[in-house]
Write a protein that holds these residues in place. Structure first.
Motif, PDB file in Angstrom:
ATOM      1  N   UNK A 130     -34.635 -29.434 -49.856  1.00  0.00           N
ATOM      2  CA  UNK A 130     -33.474 -29.218 -50.718  1.00  0.00           C
ATOM      3  C   UNK A 130     -32.392 -30.254 -50.474  1.00  0.00           C
ATOM      4  N   UNK A 132     -29.352 -29.371 -52.344  1.00  0.00           N
ATOM      5  CA  UNK A 132     -28.311 -28.357 -52.539  1.00  0.00           C
ATOM      6  C   UNK A 132     -28.998 -27.029 -52.775  1.00  0.00           C
ATOM      7  N   UNK A 133     -28.386 -25.954 -52.296  1.00  0.00           N
ATOM      8  CA  UNK A 133     -28.978 -24.649 -52.529  1.00  0.00           C
ATOM      9  C   UNK A 133     -27.864 -23.611 -52.544  1.00  0.00           C
ATOM     10  N   UNK A 134     -28.044 -22.574 -53.336  1.00  0.00           N
ATOM     11  CA  UNK A 134     -27.000 -21.565 -53.442  1.00  0.00           C
ATOM     12  C   UNK A 134     -27.558 -20.190 -53.735  1.00  0.00           C
ATOM     13  N   UNK A 135     -26.671 -19.244 -53.695  1.00  0.00           N
ATOM     14  CA  UNK A 135     -27.052 -17.830 -53.874  1.00  0.00           C
ATOM     15  C   UNK A 135     -26.393 -17.256 -55.126  1.00  0.00           C
ATOM     16  N   UNK A 136     -26.745 -17.734 -56.316  1.00  0.00           N
ATOM     17  CA  UNK A 136     -27.565 -18.925 -56.595  1.00  0.00           C
ATOM     18  C   UNK A 136     -26.676 -20.151 -56.720  1.00  0.00           C
ATOM     19  N   UNK A 137     -27.301 -21.308 -56.986  1.00  0.00           N
ATOM     20  CA  UNK A 137     -26.500 -22.502 -57.289  1.00  0.00           C
ATOM     21  C   UNK A 137     -25.921 -22.383 -58.692  1.00  0.00           C
ATOM     22  N   UNK A 139     -25.771 -19.501 -61.940  1.00  0.00           N
ATOM     23  CA  UNK A 139     -26.083 -18.165 -62.463  1.00  0.00           C
ATOM     24  C   UNK A 139     -26.833 -18.271 -63.785  1.00  0.00           C
ATOM     25  N   UNK A 196     -31.843 -21.787 -58.016  1.00  0.00           N
ATOM     26  CA  UNK A 196     -31.666 -21.641 -56.569  1.00  0.00           C
ATOM     27  C   UNK A 196     -31.091 -22.915 -55.974  1.00  0.00           C
ATOM     28  N   UNK A 243     -38.830 -19.804 -51.434  1.00  0.00           N
ATOM     29  CA  UNK A 243     -37.399 -20.079 -51.650  1.00  0.00           C
ATOM     30  C   UNK A 243     -37.028 -19.973 -53.120  1.00  0.00           C
TER      31      UNK A 243
ATOM     32  N   UNK B 124     -34.352 -19.928 -48.158  1.00  0.00           N
ATOM     33  CA  UNK B 124     -33.734 -21.182 -48.612  1.00  0.00           C
ATOM     34  C   UNK B 124     -32.367 -21.371 -47.972  1.00  0.00           C
ATOM     35  N   UNK B 125     -31.623 -20.286 -47.896  1.00  0.00           N
ATOM     36  CA  UNK B 125     -30.351 -20.293 -47.171  1.00  0.00           C
ATOM     37  C   UNK B 125     -30.129 -18.875 -46.666  1.00  0.00           C
ATOM     38  N   UNK B 127     -28.184 -16.017 -46.806  1.00  0.00           N
ATOM     39  CA  UNK B 127     -27.144 -15.582 -47.748  1.00  0.00           C
ATOM     40  C   UNK B 127     -26.114 -14.679 -47.077  1.00  0.00           C
ATOM     41  N   UNK B 131     -22.770 -18.997 -49.286  1.00  0.00           N
ATOM     42  CA  UNK B 131     -22.957 -18.842 -50.727  1.00  0.00           C
ATOM     43  C   UNK B 131     -23.573 -20.101 -51.307  1.00  0.00           C
ATOM     44  N   UNK B 132     -23.159 -21.249 -50.812  1.00  0.00           N
ATOM     45  CA  UNK B 132     -23.658 -22.544 -51.260  1.00  0.00           C
ATOM     46  C   UNK B 132     -23.774 -23.441 -50.054  1.00  0.00           C
ATOM     47  N   UNK B 133     -24.782 -24.297 -50.046  1.00  0.00           N
ATOM     48  CA  UNK B 133     -24.925 -25.209 -48.928  1.00  0.00           C
ATOM     49  C   UNK B 133     -25.615 -26.480 -49.419  1.00  0.00           C
ATOM     50  N   UNK B 134     -25.273 -27.599 -48.824  1.00  0.00           N
ATOM     51  CA  UNK B 134     -25.867 -28.855 -49.274  1.00  0.00           C
ATOM     52  C   UNK B 134     -25.980 -29.869 -48.154  1.00  0.00           C
ATOM     53  N   UNK B 200     -19.447 -17.310 -46.312  1.00  0.00           N
ATOM     54  CA  UNK B 200     -19.046 -15.946 -46.671  1.00  0.00           C
ATOM     55  C   UNK B 200     -17.768 -15.525 -45.966  1.00  0.00           C
TER      56      UNK B 200
END
Lengths: 500, 500
Positions: A130, A132-137, A139, A196, A243, B124-125, B127, B131-134, B200
Motif C-alpha cells: 500500500x 495509502x490506506x484508510x477505514x476507508x480511504x 466512502x 480501502x 485487506x 490493512x491498518x 482501525x 483512520x487513515x495512514x500512508x 483515533x
C-alpha cells in the motif's frame, strides 16, 4: 505433563542468551549452530514458514540482521531434562512488542532450537502493498451490488483528492492532486464499494513481477517467499491478505492474469475498450485493459456487472485447448491446465505456432513504442529514477523508431486475425502464466518472456481473459486462463462462476 | 534430539483435529478441556500473551469465536510419546495465512495444549489506532530538526485535503475537506517530519480512556489487555507500536498525560495558549492545550523547539512534592512517584487539599459548559451518535446554565492562584494518572475521577506538564508528572531529557 514445577534444564538458559546475543550481533555461524541441523527444523514469521536448516540459514544470510530488541519476559515449559519450550516477549527498539516461541532440544553438540515462531508488531501499513490506506480511504457514493466490498486501487487510477504515484516516487512528487475519480473507481463507489486504499504497482505498470525497486515485493501469502506477480501487485496481495475484497488493476500484457495465477486468485482482463479507462494513467493504450482480482468467482462477476457495458449474451462456450500452447508452460503448470481441459471436455486442436515468437516480439515492440510515446517526455533525464529492469525496458523503447513500430503493427494485424479465427465463439484454455511464482531473488527475464508468449495472445487481439485459481501437485498456486472473443467478458465471468 | 524420524504419538492427531473443530464451532467447554489446567499454560497472539488457563478461558469466552480458517499444512515434532510440537499453517476465510504453534502434552485426561502461539495476517491498518495512514500520508514541507520523523495526528487537527473526524462517524460524514493544515501540523511538516496518518481519538476528546465506541480501544503494547488511555489514544498507541515517532494530541484535562502514563511514553501538555491551536477542533478552549508523545525524551524536546514560542529560560527547577497529592494515587503508582521524588531530592511540602474536590468539580463544570457551547448545536438531535460515556457527559453538560458556569469560574480563579503560589519557580512532582491502565472491560468512571483530581491542577492553571515513563513493581507502565509555571515548557523538556 507434570503438575510439579520443573526446574529449567542445565545449560538451557545460557544457550537461550547466547542465541539472543548472536541474533543482535547478526553472528550467522552461531545462529546456524544453535538451530538444529536437518530438514525438519522450523522457523516461521509473518512472511511464512521456513522448513529445514538450509532454508533458515539462507534467509538469515540474506536479511541483514534482525530488528534490534530486548527480552522483557520469558516463560519456560520444561518437558524433560533434554527438552523445553521457551516463550519470550520482546520489545523492539523501533516500537511495539513481539513474541518468540522456541522449542529447544539438547543434542550431543549442545542445545539447539528445533522450531521457532517469531512475531513482531505489524507496521502501520505494509508499504510493499500500500501507499495509502484508510477505514476507508474513500466512502461509497451509493448503494448497490457491491455494498460492503472494499477496493484496492492500483496506483494508476485517479482517486479524487489523491495523486497518482505509478510506482515511482519522482513521478508521485510531481503529480497533481486528482480532481475527479477515474470512471472505474467512481462506478465501484456508486455501486456501494469503499476504497480501502491505493495499492502498489510496478513502475508505470511495465513489469510482470511486482518487484518494485522502491517499495519491495508485496507478499504472496499462498506461496510464501515467492514473488507476487505484477504489475497489479499491490492490489493482488491486498486481496490475498484479506485487506480488500476487490483488487482493481490493469492488464496490458498479463498484469492481472500473472498475479492471479501466482497468488491463487480469480482475475479478469476485460475486452480492450470495454471498461472505461478514463483517468487511468496509460502504459500502452492500444493494449491497456481494465481488470480486477477477487478471492471468489461470484464477486468477480458482480464487479463485471458494475464495470462492463451491456452486451449480447452467448451461452455457448465450447472449450478448445491447443496442446502446443499448453506445453509452453513448465510441466507442473501444463499438467494442471491439461487436466482442466480434459475434465471440462475441451476439444484439442493443433494450431500453427511457428509465428508465435514473431508475434510476441511485435507485441513487445508496439507496447514499448507506445510506452515511450506516453512516458518518454517525462522520463528523459529521469531514467535514473527507475529500477534496473523497468529502466532497461524504457531505454530499449526509446530506440524504437516509427518504421519498426509500423512494421510490428502489421505483424499484429495478421496475428489478430489468426487468433480470432482460432477462437470463433469458443473459449480457449491456456496457462495464465508459464510457471508458478518464482522464488524471491531469482532472475525473472526468462520467466517474463515465457509467460508473455502466452499472455500476449489476449493482449494482441484485445480479448477478455479470466484466470481461475488452481494448485499444482506441489501445492503451489497457478492459473487456468480462459480467453474468448471481444465483448464476451460476461460470458467468461459466468463460466468462471460455474467452474469456480 | 533424535536424528531418526519419530512417529507421531497415539491420539495426538485426533486431539489436534478435535481442537480445531471446537475452535471453529466456538465450543468453549471443549476448548477449555483441551488446554492444560493451571497457571503456567500460555496463549499468545498479536494482542499479547495470556498466562494461565483462567485468563485464556476468559479471553475465549469474551471474543465471540475465532476467525474462520482451514488448516493447510501441519508439521509435527515428536519429543517423546507424551509430548509433541504441532506447527500448523492456517488459511483464513477473510484472506491471508497464519501460523499456529502448539505444544501438546499427554496427561491422565488425554492430550492438552500447554502453550499456543497464534499469528494471523495483519489487517490493512489497525482501525483501532488509525483512520487513515500512508507512506507517508503527507510529505514533509521542508528540512530541519525533525527530518525522518513521522507524526500520528490526532483526528482533531486539520490536515489539508482531509476531513476532521473527531472520533465520531456522523461528524466525519458531514465534515468539510480542510483547506489548510493546522498550524501545529504545518510546523512539524516544515521541520522535516512526515505525517504517517490520522489517529483515533475519543469522541470530541471528551474521555481519558481511549475506548472509542465506534472503533474500539487501541492496543497498549506495554500493558497488553489494558486500555490505551485517551483521548490522545490513537496517537499514543501509534507511537508505542512504532508506527510513528511523534504522537500529536491535545490535553484538556489529562488527554496527553494519561495515555503517556498508561503506555510508558514521554508526553507533554504545553502551557495553555503557548502552542498554536489554529485549525484544531476545540473541546473546551479555556483549557485545551497542544501536546505530544514520544518514545524518547530527546525527541520530545526537539518537537518543543519546533512548536513552542521562544521563552526566557530558567535553569532552576527545584522539585517539590505534596505527599497528600501523591497519596491520591493507588499504592503501586504512589510508590513510584514517592521513589522518584526521593531520588531527585524533591522537597516535601504539605498543602491544603481541602478544596481539591471542589476545584475538580468546578473544572469539570466549566469544561462541560464550554464543550456544550462548542458542540451542543451540532449534537442536538445527534446525541444518539455518541457512545454511552461521552453521551452522558454531553447530556450533563447541556444542563449547566451560565450562572453555574460563572460560579465555577470563580472557584477556578481562586484555585489558580493557590496552584501558582505552591509552584513559584519550582517543579511539582505528581502522579500522571492515579492508577496503572485499567484492564479492558473494567468500569472506568471511578478511575477517571481519581485521575482528574490530579490532572486538573495543570488544566485549571494552564500549566505545562511532562510525563516521564516509569514502571511499577509489577512491571506495568506508569508516569511521573512534572508541572511548572506557565511558559516553562522548555525548562520542563530539558528536565525530562536530563531525568529520562
Amino acid at each position: 505433563m507434570s503438575q510439579q514445577p520443573v526446574p529449567v534444564p542445565d545449560g538451557l538458559v545460557d544457550a537461550f542468551w547466547e542465541y539472543e546475543r548472536a541474533l543482535m550481533a547478526d553472528d550467522l555461524p552461531t545462529l546456524d549452530r544453535l538451530f538444529a541441523p536437518g530438514a525438519s527444523t522450523l522457523r516461521g514469521d509473518a512472511n511464512g514458514l521456513l522448513v529445514g536448516h538450509d532454508q533458515i540459514s539462507a534467509f538469515r544470510g540474506g536479511r541483514g540482521g534482525a530488528p534490534k530488541r530486548r527480552i522483557v519476559q520469558t516463560h519456560v515449559q520444561t518437558i524433560d531434562r533434554d527438552h523445553a519450550l521457551v516463550v519470550a516477549i520482546t520489545e523492539l527498539e523501533r516500537g511495539g512488542r513481539g513474541q518468540q516461541t522456541q522449542l529447544w532440544a539438547r543434542t550431543r553438540d549442545g542445545w539447539k532450537v528445533t522450531a521457532a515462531h517469531v512475531a513482531t508488531a505489524a507496521p502501520a501499513l505494509d508499504t510493499r502493498v500500500w501507499r495509502l490506506v484508510g477505514d476507508p480511504l474513500v466512502e461509497p457514493l451509493g448503494h448497490g451490488d457491491l455494498d460492503g466490498e472494499t477496493v484496492a486501487v492500483k496506483d494508476l487510477y485517479a482517486v479524487r483528492g489523491q495523486r497518482i504515484g505509478a510506482g515511482n516516487p519522482a513521478w508521485l512528487d510531481e503529480a497533481r492532486v486528482e480532481p475527479v475519480h477515474a470512471r472505474a473507481v467512481e462506478l465501484l463507489l456508486e455501486a456501494g464499494a469503499a476504497v480501502r486504499g491505493i495499492a502498489r504497482t510496478d513502475e508505470f505498470a511495465y513489469s510482470l513481477a511486482g518487484a518494485n525497486t522502491h517499495t519491495g515485493t508485496p507478499p504472496n501469502p499462498k506461496a510464501p517467499h515467492r514473488i507476487s506477480g505484477g504489475s497489479t501487485s499491490g492490489s493482488a496481495s491486498a486481496v490475498s491478505l484479506g485487506h480488500a475484497t476487490i483488487g482493481l488493476g490493469t492488464d496490458t500484457g498479463g498484469s492481472i492474469r500473472v498475479p492471479a495465477a501466482y497468488q491463487g486468485l480469480f482475475g479478469i482482463r476485460t475486452t480492450h475498450g470495454a471498461a472505461s479507462t478514463y483517468a487511468l494513467l496509460p502504459l500502452a493504450p492500444s493494449f491497456d485493459a481494465v481488470g480486477w482480482l477477487t478471492r471468489d468467482a461470484g464477486l468477480l462477476r458482480r464487479v463485471g456487472e458494475v464495470l462492463l457495458p451491456p452486451a449480447p449474451r452467448n451461452p455457448r462456450h465450447d472449450l478448445v485447448a491447443v496442446p502446443g500452447l499448453i506445453r509452453m508452460a513448465e510441466d507442473d503448470v501444463a499438467a494442471v491446465v491439461d487436466g482442466f481441459a480434459a475434465d471440462h471436455g475441451a476439444m484439442r486442436e493443433s494450431w500453427d505456432l511457428a509465428d508465435l515468437s514473431l508475434w510476441l516480439q511485435a507485441f513487445q515492440t508496439v507496447q514499448a513504442w507506445e510506452a515511450w510515446r506516453e512516458r518518454g517526455g517525462w522520463l528523459t533525464g529521469r531514467l535514473d529514477t527507475l529500477g534496473a529492469d523497468v529502466r532497461g525496458r524504457f531505454e530499449a523503447a526509446s530506440l524504437i523508431d516509427d518504421d519498426r513500430a509500423d512494421a510490428a503493427r502489421g505483424v499484429l494485424a495478421g496475428a489478430r486475425e489468426r487468433i480470432l479465427d482460432l477462437l470463433g465463439d469458443r473459449v480457449l484454455v491456456l496457462p495464465s502464466a508459464s510457471s508458478v511464482a518464482p522464488l524471491l531473488g531469482q532472475g525473472l527475464q526468462a520467466v517474463r518472456d515465457a509467460t508473455m508468449g502466452l499472455t500476449c495472445l489476449a493482449g494482441i487481439a484485445g480479448l477478455p481473459a479470466v484466470s481461475l485459481p488452481r494448485s499444482t501437485r506441489q501445492g503451489l498456486p497457478t492459473g487456468v486462463c480462459l480467453v474468448a472473443a471481444p465483448g464476451r467478458d460476461r460470458d467468461l465471468l459466468d463460466l468462471a462462476a460455474d467452474l469456480g
